[in-house]
Design an enzyme around this catalytic site. Sequence first.
Site, PDB file in Angstrom:
ATOM      1  CG  HIS A 220     -40.190 -30.172 -16.889  1.00  0.00           C
ATOM      2  ND1 HIS A 220     -39.664 -30.740 -15.756  1.00  0.00           N
ATOM      3  CD2 HIS A 220     -40.639 -28.942 -16.522  1.00  0.00           C
ATOM      4  CE1 HIS A 220     -39.797 -29.895 -14.737  1.00  0.00           C
ATOM      5  NE2 HIS A 220     -40.374 -28.799 -15.183  1.00  0.00           N
TER       6      HIS A 220
ATOM      7  CE  LYS B 167     -36.760 -28.355 -14.338  1.00  0.00           C
ATOM      8  NZ  LYS B 167     -36.049 -27.055 -14.254  1.00  0.00           N
TER       9      LYS B 167
ATOM     10  CB  SER C 227     -43.523 -28.405 -14.347  1.00  0.00           C
ATOM     11  OG  SER C 227     -44.372 -27.426 -13.781  1.00  0.00           O
TER      12      SER C 227
END
Length: 383
Positions: A206, A237, A178
Site C-alpha cells: 500500500h 494497487k 492495510s
Amino acid sequence: MPFSALCAQLAELEAQGLRRQRRVVETPQSARVRLDGREFLAFCSNDYLGLAADPRLVQAAQEGGARYGVGAGASHLVLGHGAAHHALEQALARFVDLPRALLFSSGYMANIGIVTALVGRDDAVFADKLNHASLNDAALLSRAQFRRYPHGDSGALEKLLAASRARRKLVVSDAVFSMDGDIAPVPELLALCERHDAWLLLDDAHGFGVLGNGGRGVLAHFGIVSPRVIYMATLGKAAGVSGAFVAAHDAVIETLIQRARSYVYTTATPPLLAHALLKSLQLIADEQWRRDRLHKIIHVLKQELKINQWKLMPSDTAIQPLVIGTNNAALAVAQRLAGRGLLVPAIRPPTVPQGTARLRISLSAAHSEEDVRLLASALNGLQ
C-alpha cells in the site's frame, strides 16, 4: 450429510454480521462504478493513483498482447519467462534502487515464497500483530518459530530478538498497514535487525507508487538503503495492473528462484501485463500530480469530517479507517451510505480486532475534492 455442518457455520457467520458478499462490478475501476445496474461513488478500491483504467495502460496491454500473445504457457523456469517479464524485473530493480527484482503472480504468493524459502525449523520469524494474513500464513508454513509483537512496538520486538537463539532471524512487517493506514517505524526496525543480525522483510503493497520520491515506496520515503532489506510490493494497487515483485540482494533473489515454491511451481503471468507495467512505472514516476492530488484530498477528508460518535484513526496515507465499533453497526452505516450512492466497505473481524469494525475509506487520485466533501457530509449526517 457433511454439508449440514457447513450450512450451520454459514448461518452463524450471518448471525454475527460476518458473512461476506461479493459485488459484481460492471465498469472499469474508477471513482464511479456501476454495480447491478446502479451507479456509485466508490471509496473501496486500492487503485490509489487512478491508473487501473488509464487509456495508456490499456493501449500498452493491447500492444503487449499483439507482441507476446496472451498466456505465458509455462512457469518461469521452463519456458514462461518472457522478454517482457525480464525487462520489467530490471526496471523494477532500478525503480526501487535495489540490486535485483523477481516477479510473482500476487503479493500473497510473493510473501509465501519469500518466507518459506529463507527460513525453516531452526529459524525464527518476528511479526507485527497487524501484519497482512499472507505474512502470517507464510510464517506458519515455514515451520520456523513464530513470534508476534504488539503493533509498532519496537521495544517488544527488541526483547524477542535478544532472547532468540535461532539460526536465522527474519523480521516481517507491513510498510503501510492495510486496515489502519499507518506507516511502520521502518528505521527502528532496520536498526534492530542490524543489532541482532536479522533480515527485514517489508510488505509495501500500500506504499509502492504512493510514498517516497517519485512513488518509489517506503524505502525512498525514509531514505533507507540496506542489504538486510527484502522489499515486496504489489502491482495491482497503485500501479494499476496485477502481480507483485520482490527486490533484494542478488543472493536472496537467486535463492527465491531456486527455492520459492510459489514461484517455481506456477505459470508465469501473461507477458502483456508485464509490458503494461513498464508503462505504469513511467507514469508513476512522471505524474507527480497524482500523489499531490491524493495528499490534498486526504487533507480535505480530515478537515471536513466532524466525527463525535466514531473515531477516524490517525493516518497520512490513502487508507482512512473510521472505527464504528460493532459488526452490525458498521454494516448499518455502510448500507445507509450505499443508499445514498456512496460505496464504502465495512471491515469486520477477523480482518480487524473484535469491537473495532470500521469503514475502510480508500482514497484515490481519481477522486475530486467534491467527491470527498460529499462523503464527509454524508458521514457527518449519519451520527
